[in-house]
Design a protein around this motif. Structure first.
Motif, short mmCIF file in Angstrom:
data_model
loop_
_atom_site.label_atom_id
_atom_site.label_comp_id
_atom_site.label_asym_id
_atom_site.label_seq_id
_atom_site.Cartn_x
_atom_site.Cartn_y
_atom_site.Cartn_z
N ARG B 289 4.63 -0.60 -10.27
CA ARG B 289 4.08 -1.21 -9.05
C ARG B 289 3.01 -0.31 -8.43
O ARG B 289 1.95 -0.77 -8.04
CB ARG B 289 5.22 -1.44 -8.07
CG ARG B 289 5.01 -2.63 -7.13
CD ARG B 289 6.25 -2.91 -6.32
NE ARG B 289 6.34 -2.07 -5.14
CZ ARG B 289 7.49 -1.68 -4.58
NH1 ARG B 289 8.66 -2.04 -5.13
NH2 ARG B 289 7.48 -0.94 -3.50
N LEU B 290 3.32 0.99 -8.38
CA LEU B 290 2.37 1.91 -7.75
C LEU B 290 1.12 2.08 -8.60
O LEU B 290 0.03 2.32 -8.08
CB LEU B 290 3.02 3.27 -7.50
CG LEU B 290 4.11 3.27 -6.41
CD1 LEU B 290 4.76 4.64 -6.30
CD2 LEU B 290 3.53 2.85 -5.06
N LEU B 291 1.28 1.94 -9.93
CA LEU B 291 0.10 2.00 -10.81
C LEU B 291 -0.84 0.83 -10.52
O LEU B 291 -2.03 0.89 -10.80
CB LEU B 291 0.54 2.00 -12.27
CG LEU B 291 0.87 3.38 -12.88
CD1 LEU B 291 1.53 3.23 -14.24
CD2 LEU B 291 -0.38 4.25 -13.00
N GLN B 292 -0.27 -0.25 -9.94
CA GLN B 292 -1.07 -1.43 -9.58
C GLN B 292 -1.51 -1.39 -8.11
O GLN B 292 -2.28 -2.24 -7.68
CB GLN B 292 -0.26 -2.72 -9.81
CG GLN B 292 0.31 -2.89 -11.21
CD GLN B 292 -0.75 -2.79 -12.29
OE1 GLN B 292 -1.88 -3.28 -12.11
NE2 GLN B 292 -0.44 -2.14 -13.39
N ASP B 293 -0.99 -0.40 -7.35
CA ASP B 293 -1.30 -0.32 -5.92
C ASP B 293 -2.81 -0.19 -5.72
O ASP B 293 -3.44 0.69 -6.30
CB ASP B 293 -0.57 0.90 -5.34
CG ASP B 293 -0.77 1.04 -3.84
OD1 ASP B 293 0.15 0.65 -3.09
OD2 ASP B 293 -1.84 1.55 -3.43
N PRO B 294 -3.40 -1.10 -4.94
CA PRO B 294 -4.87 -1.13 -4.83
C PRO B 294 -5.46 0.22 -4.39
O PRO B 294 -6.48 0.64 -4.93
CB PRO B 294 -5.14 -2.22 -3.78
CG PRO B 294 -3.82 -2.74 -3.33
CD PRO B 294 -2.74 -2.12 -4.12
N LYS B 295 -4.81 0.89 -3.45
CA LYS B 295 -5.36 2.16 -2.99
C LYS B 295 -5.02 3.31 -3.94
O LYS B 295 -5.90 4.04 -4.39
CB LYS B 295 -4.83 2.48 -1.58
CG LYS B 295 -5.52 1.67 -0.48
CD LYS B 295 -4.98 2.02 0.90
CE LYS B 295 -3.54 1.51 1.03
NZ LYS B 295 -2.93 1.87 2.32
N LEU B 296 -3.73 3.44 -4.24
CA LEU B 296 -3.27 4.59 -5.03
C LEU B 296 -3.90 4.61 -6.43
O LEU B 296 -4.22 5.68 -6.96
CB LEU B 296 -1.73 4.55 -5.13
CG LEU B 296 -0.99 5.88 -5.03
CD1 LEU B 296 -1.46 6.70 -3.86
CD2 LEU B 296 0.51 5.63 -4.95
N SER B 297 -4.08 3.44 -7.01
CA SER B 297 -4.62 3.39 -8.36
C SER B 297 -6.08 3.84 -8.40
O SER B 297 -6.63 4.10 -9.47
CB SER B 297 -4.48 1.98 -8.93
OG SER B 297 -5.19 1.07 -8.10
#
Lengths: 511, 511
Positions: B289-297
Motif C-alpha cells: 500500500r505504501l509503495l502505491q502511496d502518492p506522496k511516499l512513492s
C-alpha cells in the motif's frame, strides 16, 4: 552537555592546530599538559565531520585501544576460550560455585588494600554521585561480597577482567586490562586442608595445560615475620622489608641487602641475619631443621607457621605432588593482605622448541591465606578466614599463543558444521529454506550472503574456514527431493533424501 | 600519591566530622558538593583503622556495590550461565566467531556516536596519559575494531558488560552495568540477506527461551526519513523528530504530537501528517500500500526502504517467521547510527502464571543496519556496511529469575558428583588420598574441610547441595580394599573395589 575546560578553551582561542601530533606512540607516551589540552571530541561535533576534514588532508583521530589493552580477534578469542574452559573445569572439579561482581567498586572499597600499588588503581571521573574505581583484583571484591552478605562459608571461582595502571609489558603478557581466574575457599576450617587443595589446583591446572616443567614455591607470612623478628627488624618495618625480600626472584641477594640497609634503614647485621634465612629452600627436612633452629623455635609466630607448613607437606604428600613443591623462604608476595601460607608457581623452562626466543613469563599462578581482609569490611570486624589462588592466565595465554603460532596450526574460530550451497543461479530461496530447516534442527549452518555465488567460491569458503560438510541444492536435487551432501575433505558427494538430511549430518559429525 | 583537592582540604581544615551521613540511600542519591567534599579514603589511612574506629562507636564505611550495579551470588550466576550459553549457542549455530575488546576505550572513540545519550558515558579520571571512558555498547567498539584492523567482512558475536550512567530501574532489569549479547554481520552483501538472518536469530532465541508470546517490530530509517520529508520536516530536524517518534511505544500519540509541535518546533499540520503514517503497522499488504502511496512513492529514500522491506518479508516468509513480525512505522530506535532496517522485539504478555505482579520488561532484543559507523573511524572514510542484533539479556534474566523463584525450583550452583566421606575419626589421610585419585581421574569431588566430620553432617551436605553420590571410606573399607558408594537419593550403598570406583562413578552418572 560537554563543558569546555579552561585549558581547552584557551587552546581553542589561541587557534592551535585542531589536531596536534596524534600518532599512537605520541598518545601512548604523552603525559604533558599539551596532551591533556586537546579539545574534547564532544565539543568538535560528530566524528564524521572530523573524518571528512581528514579527507581534506588534515590529521585523523587516533584509531587504537587504550595503552596496555588489546582486542582479541577471533583466533585469539578461540584460544582464550579453550584456556579459560580448562581452568574453569578444574575449579568446577573442586566443587566451586561461580559468582560475579561489578567491574566498578566504590573507591573506598579498594583504598588501603594494596599497599604501594594503590596508586595503580583506575579512578572514575567525579560525574556527580558516588566516587568509583575499577577493580584491581578479584580478591578484595570477594571479601567485600562476603562481608556485605554476611557469608561465612563459601567456595567460589571468578573469572573476570581486572585493571591496573601499571607499565604494560605486552610481550611478556603484562597488560593494564587482563583476566584473572580466582578460586577461593572462605570459612573457619581445620588448618591447612583448604590451603593444600589450592596447591593441588595449581598443580592440576599447570599439568593439564602441558606448559612444561614448573615449581610451586611455598612460604608463610608468619614464618617471614618470625624471621624478621628474630633478626632484629622492628615490627613497623615488617611490610617494607617483606616487599624488599619479594624482589629476590629478580635481583641477587647483594642488591636486596643494600636496599634493606639503604632504603629500609636496617642495620647491616640484621640484613645479614635475614640473608641467612631467606636464601634457604627445600622440603620437609628444612621445615624440621627450622623447627629446631634455636632462635626461630623461640618465636611464637614462626613456630605456628612452621608447624602448619609441616602439616601442609603431609597433605601434599597424600596428594602426591611434593615433587613440584619447594618451601622457599625468599617468597614474600607483594600484597599486604596475606596472613599465612603464600605460594607462587613459576615455569622452570620453556619447552616450545620451535621458538627461538622463549617468552619470559615469570610467575603463572599465586595466592595465599588472607584471614583479616573480610574483617576489614565487617562493621563489627568479624573475621572470615580465606585462602585462594589466582591463575596468571595472560602469561599462560602468551605462551600458548606463541606455541600455536610456531606450530603453524590454525585454530578454527567458528563451529559451523554445514555450508548450504547452490550450484546454479536463482536458487537463493532454496538455500534460505534449507538453511532455516537446519538451524531449526540445531545444526550449525552458514551460507554466503550473495544471491548467486559461484559453487567454487562456496566450496573454497568451506576449506578456508574448516567447515566439514556442504549441503548442495541444485535444480535437479530440488526436483528429486534430495540434497547433495559433500564431504569437503574427501570431496565425496552423496544424494540424501531431504527428510533424512538432518540425521545424516548428525551421524557424520558424531565424535 | 593522592592529592588533597582544595574542597577536601578546606573541609579537613574546618574539622568537619570525618564521616558525614554515609547511609546507602544518602550516598546513592547525593550529588551535592558535600558528598564530593569527603576526604578521599587514601588520605585517611587503611580501612582497618576506620573499622577499628567504628568499633568505638563511630560511623562505618559504606558496604555496597555502586549505584545501579549488583553482585551475582552463585544461584544467579548459574542461571545467567545457562541463559548466556543458550544465546551463545544460537550465535554459534549461525557461524559467528567470538571477539573481545577492552572495557576501556579512548574517550574520543565513543564521543559523537550516541546522540543525547553521550552524557550517560562513564569517563575515567585524568590520571595522566590518555583520556578514557567505559564502553557504552559493543557496537561502536566493533566498528572501531573493523576500521582499525581494516576488516571488511566478518560475522562475530560478543557477550560482555557495558556501562551507562542511566537512572537504574533494577526491578525492571535496567542497570548501570549490564551484559550485552551482540551478533553482527559486517560486509558488502546482497540486500536484506544478513538482515533477515538477524531477525531469524531473534526469533530462535526468544522461542528457545520459552519466554511466552513475542512480537518483532520492524521498520527502516529510510522509510522514516522519507515520511518526515514528505510531511514537510526540514532535514536538520530528522534526528530530533525521530527520537520523539521513538517514544510512541510508551506514550500516546497526543503527547508525542505536542512534543513535536512544542519542543521540536514542527507545524501542527506536519505533525498531523506524520501521525497518519507512524500509527500504521501491518505486513506485506501495508508495504504494498505504501509503495502505491502518492506522496511516499515519490520519495527516493522511502521507495528504497519500502522495496527492501518487501524483500525482507519475502526472506522472512522462507524462514517461516512472518507470524511474529510486524512492519511498524512507529519504531524509530534511539541511536543515531542506524541507516536502514531497524527492529525491536517485545514480549506480548507475561506467561508466568505463578507470579502475581508480572515484571514489566519492555523490549528484549533490538538492532538494525548501520552502514556509516565504520566509515566514521576510517581515515579515508571507507564504509563497511553492518547489520546486527543485541539481545536484552538483563531483562530476560529478570523474567527467568522471577519465574524460577515462583516455581520454588532450586538451581544447583556446583557440579560436584561425589562427596568423599569417612564414618570414623582419624581418617583424614584416607579421604585426602581418595579425593586426590578422583580429581586426577577427572571426577568432580568434594570433601568437608574438617579433620573428623560426623557422617550425618557429610550426608546432609550432599542433600543440601545436590551431590548425587557419596564415596565412603571407613576402617573396614580400607582393610577390604573397597569404597562404599552411596546413592544419596535412594540411600542404597554398595561396596566397590577401589580400582573400579572411577569407572563405577562414571557409569552411574552417564546421562
Amino acid at each position: 552537555m560537554l563543558r569546555l575546560g579552561p585549558f581547552a578553551a584557551a587552546a581553542a582561542a589561541r587557534c592551535l592546530p585542531a589536531w596536534p601530533c596524534l600518532g599512537p606512540l605520541c598518545l601512548a607516551g604523552s603525559r604533558g599538559s599539551f596532551a591533556r589540552s586537546w579539545l574534547p571530541a564532544g565539543d568538535r561535533g560528530p566524528l564524521s565531520r572530523q573524518v571528512r576534514a581528514a579527507a581534506g588532508g588534515e590529521r585523523v583521530p587516533v584509531l587504537k585501544t587504550p595503552k596496555g589493552t588489546r582486542d582479541h580477534p577471533p583466533a585469539q578469542a578461540a584460544l582464550r576460550e579453550r584456556l579459560l574452559s580448562a581452568v574453569v573445569s578444574c575449579f568446577k572439579r573442586h566443587g566451586a560455585a561461580a559468582i560475579d561482581t561489578p567491574v566498578l567498586e566504590l573507591r573506598d572499597t579498594l583504598m588501603g588494600k594494596y599497599g604501594e600499588d594503590t596508586k595503580l588503581i583506575y579512578e572514575l571521573q567525579d560525574q556527580g554521585g558516588e566516587l568509583l574505581a575499577l577493580r584491581y583484583d578479584l580478591t578484595v571484591p570477594f571479601a567485600r561480597y562476603l562481608a556485605m552478605n554476611k557469608v561465612t562459608n563459601m567456595k567460589r571461582y571468578h573469572v573476570a577482567k581486572v585493571y591496573r595502571r601499571d607499565n604494560p609489558a605486552m610481550t611478556r603478557g603484562r597488560y593494564r586490562e587482563f583476566y584473572q581466574c580466582d578460586f577461593d575457599i572462605a570459612g573457619q576450617f581445620d588448618p591447612m586442608i583448604p590451603d593444600a587443595e589450592c596447591l593441588k589446583i595449581v598443580h592440576e591446572i599447570l599439568s593439564d595445560l602441558q606448559l612444561g616443567n614448573f615449581l610451586i614455591k611455598v612460604n608463610d607470612r608468619r614464618i617471614l615475620n618470625g624471621v624478621f623478628a628474630v633478626c632484629g627488624v622492628p615490627e613497623n618495618k615488617f611490610i617494607p622489608v617483606c616487599s624488599t625480600v619479594d624482589k629476590l626472584d629478580k635481583v641477587p641477594w647483594d642488591e636486596v641487602r643494600s636496599e634493606m640497609v639503604g632504603e629500609k634503614g636496617l642495620s647491616p647485621e640484621a640484613a645479614d641475619r635475614i640473608g641467612e634465612y631467606v636464601q634457604l629452600h627445600g622440603g620437609l627436612e628444612l621445615i624440621e631443621r627450622l623447627l629446631q633452629d634455636p632462635k626461630l623455635s623461640q618465636n611464637k609466630l614462626a613456630k605456628e607457621g612452621l608447624g602448619d607448613m609441616k602439616l601442609l607437606f603431609e597433605y601434599l604428600t597424600l596428594f602426591g605432588i611434593t615433587g613440584k613443591i619447594s618451601f622457599d623462604l625468599s617468597l614474600a608476595r607483594g600484597l599486604d593482605y596475606y596472613t599465612g601460607v603464600i605460594f607462587e608457581a613459576v615455569l622452570l623452562q620453556q619447552e616450545n622448541e620451535h621458538v627461538e626466543e622463549p617468552v619470559s613469563v615469570g610467575s603463572v599462578a599465586g595466592g595465599g591465606r588472607y584471614d583479616g581482609l573480610v574483617g576489614m569490611f565487617d562493621p563489627k570486624g568479624r573475621k572470615v578466614p580465606c585462602v585462594g589462588v589466582s591463575i596468571g592466565i595472560e602469561r599462560i595465554f602468551s605462551i600458548l599463543e606463541q606455541r600455536l603460532e610456531a606450530s603453524g596450526e590454525k585454530l578454527r574460530t567458528t563451529e559451523t558444521q554445514v555450508l548450504v550451497a547452490t550450484p546454479q543461479k536463482h536458487l537463493l530461496a532454496a538455500r534460505l529454506k534449507l538453511i532455516s530447516e537446519l538451524w531449526d534442527a540445531g545444526i550449525k549452518a552458514e551460507m554466503l550472503y550473495k544471491k548467486d555465488p559461484k559453487l567454487l567460491k562456496q566450496l573454497h569458503y568451506c576449506e578456508d574456514t574448516g567447515i566439514p560438510l556442504a549441503a548442495i541444492v541444485g535444480e535437479q536435487e530440488l526436483a528429486d527431493g534430495v540434497v547433495k551432501l559433500r564431504d569437503v575433505a574427501t570431496r565425496e558427494e552423496v544424494d540424501i533424501p531431504r527428510e533424512k538430511l538432518v540425521d545424516e549430518i548428525r551421524r557424520r559429525l558424531e565424535p
